[in-house]
Motif scaffolding. Structure first.
Motif, PDB file in Angstrom:
ATOM      1  N   ASP A 172      50.110  42.458  -8.665  1.00 26.61           N
ATOM      2  CA  ASP A 172      49.531  43.592  -9.392  1.00 26.61           C
ATOM      3  C   ASP A 172      48.053  43.348  -9.679  1.00 26.61           C
ATOM      4  O   ASP A 172      47.246  44.273  -9.652  1.00 26.61           O
ATOM      5  N   LEU A 173      47.730  42.090  -9.954  1.00 28.84           N
ATOM      6  CA  LEU A 173      46.336  41.733 -10.208  1.00 28.84           C
ATOM      7  C   LEU A 173      45.484  41.996  -8.966  1.00 28.84           C
ATOM      8  O   LEU A 173      44.376  42.530  -9.049  1.00 28.84           O
ATOM      9  N   VAL A 174      46.040  41.653  -7.819  1.00 32.10           N
ATOM     10  CA  VAL A 174      45.325  41.889  -6.558  1.00 32.10           C
ATOM     11  C   VAL A 174      45.091  43.391  -6.365  1.00 32.10           C
ATOM     12  O   VAL A 174      43.994  43.824  -6.004  1.00 32.10           O
ATOM     13  N   VAL A 175      46.124  44.188  -6.656  1.00 34.16           N
ATOM     14  CA  VAL A 175      45.998  45.641  -6.517  1.00 34.16           C
ATOM     15  C   VAL A 175      44.956  46.172  -7.506  1.00 34.16           C
ATOM     16  O   VAL A 175      44.105  46.988  -7.157  1.00 34.16           O
ATOM     17  N   GLN A 176      44.997  45.652  -8.749  1.00 32.18           N
ATOM     18  CA  GLN A 176      44.067  46.131  -9.759  1.00 32.18           C
ATOM     19  C   GLN A 176      42.625  45.761  -9.395  1.00 32.18           C
ATOM     20  O   GLN A 176      41.721  46.590  -9.473  1.00 32.18           O
ATOM     21  N   LEU A 177      42.421  44.536  -8.965  1.00 33.09           N
ATOM     22  CA  LEU A 177      41.068  44.106  -8.603  1.00 33.09           C
ATOM     23  C   LEU A 177      40.542  44.919  -7.419  1.00 33.09           C
ATOM     24  O   LEU A 177      39.372  45.239  -7.341  1.00 33.09           O
ATOM     25  N   GLY A 178      41.448  45.242  -6.499  1.00 32.22           N
ATOM     26  CA  GLY A 178      41.043  45.985  -5.311  1.00 32.22           C
ATOM     27  C   GLY A 178      40.957  47.485  -5.540  1.00 32.22           C
ATOM     28  O   GLY A 178      40.685  48.226  -4.598  1.00 32.22           O
ATOM     29  N   GLU A 179      41.230  47.930  -6.778  1.00 31.08           N
ATOM     30  CA  GLU A 179      41.256  49.356  -7.119  1.00 31.08           C
ATOM     31  C   GLU A 179      42.072  50.121  -6.082  1.00 31.08           C
ATOM     32  O   GLU A 179      41.658  51.145  -5.544  1.00 31.08           O
ATOM     33  N   SER A 183      51.811  48.900  -2.716  1.00 28.29           N
ATOM     34  CA  SER A 183      52.439  49.334  -1.480  1.00 28.29           C
ATOM     35  C   SER A 183      53.885  48.897  -1.348  1.00 28.29           C
ATOM     36  O   SER A 183      54.537  49.216  -0.375  1.00 28.29           O
ATOM     37  N   HIS A 184      54.380  48.149  -2.326  1.00 30.15           N
ATOM     38  CA  HIS A 184      55.737  47.623  -2.192  1.00 30.15           C
ATOM     39  C   HIS A 184      56.319  47.488  -3.587  1.00 30.15           C
ATOM     40  O   HIS A 184      55.585  47.196  -4.534  1.00 30.15           O
ATOM     41  N   LEU A 185      57.628  47.707  -3.733  1.00 27.27           N
ATOM     42  CA  LEU A 185      58.253  47.618  -5.054  1.00 27.27           C
ATOM     43  C   LEU A 185      58.120  46.231  -5.654  1.00 27.27           C
ATOM     44  O   LEU A 185      57.772  46.061  -6.808  1.00 27.27           O
ATOM     45  N   LEU A 186      58.413  45.239  -4.826  1.00 25.39           N
ATOM     46  CA  LEU A 186      58.485  43.878  -5.333  1.00 25.39           C
ATOM     47  C   LEU A 186      57.144  43.158  -5.195  1.00 25.39           C
ATOM     48  O   LEU A 186      56.736  42.425  -6.090  1.00 25.39           O
ATOM     49  N   SER A 187      56.491  43.357  -4.077  1.00 28.63           N
ATOM     50  CA  SER A 187      55.190  42.731  -3.865  1.00 28.63           C
ATOM     51  C   SER A 187      54.154  43.820  -3.598  1.00 28.63           C
ATOM     52  O   SER A 187      53.931  44.173  -2.448  1.00 28.63           O
ATOM     53  N   PRO A 188      53.585  44.346  -4.683  1.00 23.85           N
ATOM     54  CA  PRO A 188      52.682  45.497  -4.535  1.00 23.85           C
ATOM     55  C   PRO A 188      51.492  45.238  -3.618  1.00 23.85           C
ATOM     56  O   PRO A 188      50.878  46.180  -3.145  1.00 23.85           O
ATOM     57  N   ALA A 189      51.177  43.978  -3.344  1.00 28.85           N
ATOM     58  CA  ALA A 189      50.042  43.674  -2.481  1.00 28.85           C
ATOM     59  C   ALA A 189      50.500  43.206  -1.107  1.00 28.85           C
ATOM     60  O   ALA A 189      49.766  42.511  -0.397  1.00 28.85           O
ATOM     61  N   ALA A 190      51.687  43.632  -0.701  1.00 30.46           N
ATOM     62  CA  ALA A 190      52.229  43.172   0.586  1.00 30.46           C
ATOM     63  C   ALA A 190      51.354  43.592   1.762  1.00 30.46           C
ATOM     64  O   ALA A 190      51.432  43.008   2.835  1.00 30.46           O
ATOM     65  N   HIS A 191      50.516  44.601   1.547  1.00 29.89           N
ATOM     66  CA  HIS A 191      49.669  45.083   2.643  1.00 29.89           C
ATOM     67  C   HIS A 191      48.398  44.252   2.790  1.00 29.89           C
ATOM     68  O   HIS A 191      47.600  44.496   3.679  1.00 29.89           O
ATOM     69  N   ARG A 192      48.197  43.305   1.893  1.00 33.55           N
ATOM     70  CA  ARG A 192      46.985  42.468   1.943  1.00 33.55           C
ATOM     71  C   ARG A 192      47.322  41.094   2.499  1.00 33.55           C
ATOM     72  O   ARG A 192      48.355  40.518   2.169  1.00 33.55           O
ATOM     73  N   ASP A 193      46.430  40.536   3.282  1.00 29.63           N
ATOM     74  CA  ASP A 193      46.617  39.156   3.710  1.00 29.63           C
ATOM     75  C   ASP A 193      45.739  38.246   2.862  1.00 29.63           C
ATOM     76  O   ASP A 193      44.923  38.704   2.065  1.00 29.63           O
ATOM     77  N   ARG A 194      45.940  36.951   3.042  1.00 29.11           N
ATOM     78  CA  ARG A 194      45.269  36.037   2.101  1.00 29.11           C
ATOM     79  C   ARG A 194      43.761  36.027   2.277  1.00 29.11           C
ATOM     80  O   ARG A 194      43.033  35.797   1.318  1.00 29.11           O
ATOM     81  N   ALA A 195      43.285  36.304   3.479  1.00 25.46           N
ATOM     82  CA  ALA A 195      41.828  36.359   3.661  1.00 25.46           C
ATOM     83  C   ALA A 195      41.245  37.494   2.824  1.00 25.46           C
ATOM     84  O   ALA A 195      40.206  37.338   2.169  1.00 25.46           O
ATOM     85  N   GLU A 196      41.960  38.621   2.801  1.00 21.98           N
ATOM     86  CA  GLU A 196      41.492  39.762   1.995  1.00 21.98           C
ATOM     87  C   GLU A 196      41.539  39.416   0.513  1.00 21.98           C
ATOM     88  O   GLU A 196      40.644  39.785  -0.245  1.00 21.98           O
TER      89      GLU A 196
END
Lengths: 507, 242
Positions: A172-179, A183-196
């Motif tokens: 959620d923090l990743v999603v919030q920082l990225g404004e 994208s996912h119920l359990l892992s909302p940042a599943a669409h991001r990779d670690r480089a991003e």
């Protein structure tokens, strides 16, 4: 249909009827004014998502891993099918007596020193949460991962009151920082990779070390360092709930990072927002779900952090505990004999991980809160099917059935999708001007309803289609059928149909 | 045995070779094939797209056309799944107990189920000297649960080199109206399916449903992929030069 068969819950009093307020997650639907632009239909949102090749690669990887882990974990217990059946039965029985269980829950929470608030819709829930936080005088609130908090649009409502909502769950923090949108119920940042994520931390997270590598451990450590100070200074936290145990008034949260637990123990005031369907009657019932949920969702035998709390305990943990019980269209779903199965959902996200549509579009195409197959049946029930976006959700599936196979509480998602498609069509039938699709489907049914009419149409259609072909293929179809030939040929229909052949042969 | 053949409207118009193949095959196995002339469409598209009133009307027509038939066999897995799985729901939605009873009285089999379970014939005496891969369509594998019946039939075909399809259980993206309403996602899915098919090196991809095959074959055709989409029945009907 027997809309009165399930118990009316106490929270249904005063429900606006449409249950749509605020579920856009932007927190503006309940406010006056023009509001946000309408959400796009699934197909339009999906088209944009499909062009994001990086997201597609990330989602493909994430779902494949989750799928594999869940498949292994659910193959382990010999009594898995019995557990699923028990889960389904407990959910169904609980939903049918929901009013009784919720009243019991309220009594138990109150007896343990907590306060229960009933929120018929998102707007009311936002008001309750905002007023509770305001009363503490805090300018900052911690949030532990929660779909209900997102559903009511608490973040924007608090922001308008000058209060900052801080995400503490890593994704959620990743999603919030990225404004970004989850994208996912359990892992909302599943669409991001670690480089991003690394780039995002370097740009947006105060105190991120400039030489931060992009390995998961380092990223988690950076987030932990960033969050630690927040935990220690926080006075208010908002959480969701995985389960509400009615017999003792206990809230149960399952998480894998432990950040949620920090939110539960350190602040003075704890606010839990939970959908009314989260209630389980007894601890014995919970036993079933504590096995079903982790194996189906993360593929773990047991969730790393299972936290539970009951009211308040003087001198230990929060001094104030508020439970906001959210309806927001749930009683409306409950009244639907077939559709109510969606309320069995324990938000494990197994259906997302096996869904070939979700895998390619990600969650944002489904709207801001509930993605994937479960979102496609939950959202239109909670919000109704009047808007084009909500009406498009039941069609966001090929009905392949992979979701139903893995659902730990045996929700027949394809069956509910077809049922909801029927509702969409019924609502369209009431329009004064029929849609082109309705005319086509009616015409088709009329033609097919009689062998003679069908045969005449077959002969004419074949002749007409053969005229449109080139080189033995049909490369362009007109009207509604044109979307087929955008990327696919159709073979030329032979001039003799099967029935023609049969008749000639047996003449 | 006297077998009533149901040829889906789609197969009737677009893929008559499949119905012919089933006829030839069943007759070769010594059965009498009947084709009830009143048949048109099972109503699947109307039901799955949400036109439930129209689906009920078509279901009534279907049960009327096949009334009194001992067994109904169809080479369309999704139509078999509709009659078996959806008709009770269609009847409930339409509050039509007579339709529910009529549907219950029908013994509808998808072709591979009929061959393996009813006739006990895994080897139907076919000869098909090609490299073939099999796509288990969602309605055949999940809704009907035909399991390995098609594979058992294919393994018994002389000359046939059966190769396993990677991610076989994944939907091809057809989904009836989905292929049109969500064309972009549908195409993205079939692109992956086609990639997997081509990875096998097969010359032929087969399935027990022409609707999914039309989707896969349509994409292969656009790509000039060099792979043919062929209904399983047509492979089983092949006996080669005798």
């Amino acid at each position: 249909m027997t809309p009165s068969s399930p118990g009316r819950t106490p929270s249904s009093a005063g429900t606006g009827g449409d249950g749509t307020a605020g579920t856009d997650g932007r927190g503006t639907a309940g406010a006056r004014g023009p509001g946000p632009p309408p959400r796009p239909k699934f197909a339009a949102a999906a088209r944009a998502a499909l062009t994001d090749t990086r997201q597609r690669r990330n989602l493909r990887g994430a779902t494949a891993v989750a799928r594999g882990r869940a498949a292994a974990a659910t193959a382990e217990p010999a009594d898995w099918e019995a557990l699923r059946e028990a889960g389904r039965a407990i959910r169904d029985e609980t939903l049918l007596g929901l009013d009784t269980h919720l009243e019991g829950l309220e009594r138990a929470v109150t007896a343990a020193g907590g306060t229960v608030h009933w929120a018929p819709d998102a707007a009311e829930a936002r008001r309750i949460v905002t007023a509770l936080v305001r009363a503490t005088g805090a300018a900052e609130v911690l949030k532990a991962g929660s779909l209900a908090v997102r559903e009511i649009g608490a973040g924007d409502a608090l922001a308008r009151a000058g209060i900052t909502l801080r995400e503490t769950a890593l994704a959620d923090l990743v999603v919030q920082l990225g404004e970004d949108e989850p994208s996912h119920l359990l892992s909302p940042a599943a669409h991001r990779d670690r480089a991003e994520i690394r780039e995002l931390f370097l740009r947006k997270m105060p105190g991120a070390p400039p030489d931060l590598p992009d390995d998961p451990e380092a990223l988690a450590a950076a987030a932990r360092a960033h969050l630690r100070g927040r935990f220690l200074s926080a006075r208010v936290a908002i959480t969701g709930a995985n389960f509400l145990v009615a017999e003792t008034g206990t809230v149960v949260v399952l998480e894998s990072e432990g950040n949620g637990r920090m939110c539960l123990t350190l602040p003075d005031t704890l606010i839990t927002v939970a959908g009314i369907e989260k209630v389980v009657p007894t601890w014995a019932d919970l036993e079933v779900f504590l096995q079903l949920l982790p194996r189906s969702s993360s593929g773990d035998r047991m969730t790393p952090y299972v936290s539970s709390w009951t009211g308040v305990t003087p001198g230990d943990g929060p001094a104030e505990f508020h439970l906001v019980l959210l309806d927001n269209g749930r009683t409306q779903a409950l009244a639907d004999e077939i559709g109510r199965a969606a309320l069995r959902c324990v938000r494990c996200s197994a259906c997302l991980n096996v869904c070939p549509v979700y895998e390619r579009t990600g969650g944002r195409a489904y709207g801001p809160v509930y993605p994937g197959p479960i979102g496609a049946i939950l959202t239109p029930q909670m919000r109704g099917v009047e808007s084009a976006a909500d009406a498009s959700l039941p069609y966001a599936s090929t009905l392949c059935g992979a979701c139903a196979d893995v659902c730990p509480v045996k929700i027949d998602i394809p069956g509910v999708l077809v049922h909801l498609r029927g509702k969409v069509v019924e609502s369209r039938r009431r329009r004064p001007v029929p849609t082109p699709e309705l005319l086509m489907m009616r015409g088709l049914a009329w033609t097919m309803g009689d062998p003679r009419r069908y045969e005449t149409a077959l002969r004419r259609g074949t002749r007409w289609v053969r005229l449109m072909s080139r080189g033995g293929r049909i490369r362009r179809l007109p009207g509604l059928l044109g979307t087929w030939t955008e990327a696919r040929d159709l073979p030329l229909p032979p001039s003799e149909s099967f029935r023609g052949w049969w008749r000639r042969r047996n003449a | 045995m006297r077998v009533a053949l149901f040829v889906a409207c789609f197969d009737d118009a677009m893929f008559p070779a499949t119905g012919k193949a089933v006829t030839v095959l069943l007759e070769r196995l010594g059965h009498e094939v009947a084709y009830p002339p009143g048949q048109t469409c099972c109503g699947q598209v109307h039901w799955t797209t949400g036109y439930h009133r129209e689906a009920a009307a078509l279901a009534r027509a279907f049960t009327g056309a096949f009334e009194g038939c001992e067994v109904v066999v169809t080479p369309s897995a999704s139509c078999a799944a509709t009659v078996r799985g959806a008709y009770p729901r269609i009847a409930r939605t339409a509050r039509d107990p007579a339709l529910a009873r009529a549907a219950e009285g029908l013994a509808v089999y998808e072709l591979t189920e009929f061959l393996v379970d009813v006739l006990g014939a895994a080897d139907v005496g076919a000869y098909f000297p090609h490299r073939v891969t099999y796509h288990p369509t969602c309605q055949s594998a999940r809704t009907l649960g035909v399991a390995d019946r098609p594979l058992r039939l294919l393994r018994a075909v002389r000359g046939l080199d059966l190769v396993e399809l990677p991610a076989a259980e994944e939907c091809c993206g057809f989904g009836g109206a989905f292929a049109m309403k969500n064309a972009d996602v549908s195409v993205a899915m079939v692109a992956d399916k086609v990639r997997h098919i081509r990875d096998t090196g097969a010359d032929v991809v087969c399935a027990a449903d022409n609707s999914c095959l039309a989707h896969i074959g349509g994409a292969l055709s656009r790509l000039r992929g060099g792979v043919r989409a062929v209904h399983l029945a047509e492979i089983l009907a092949e006996t080669g030069p005798s």
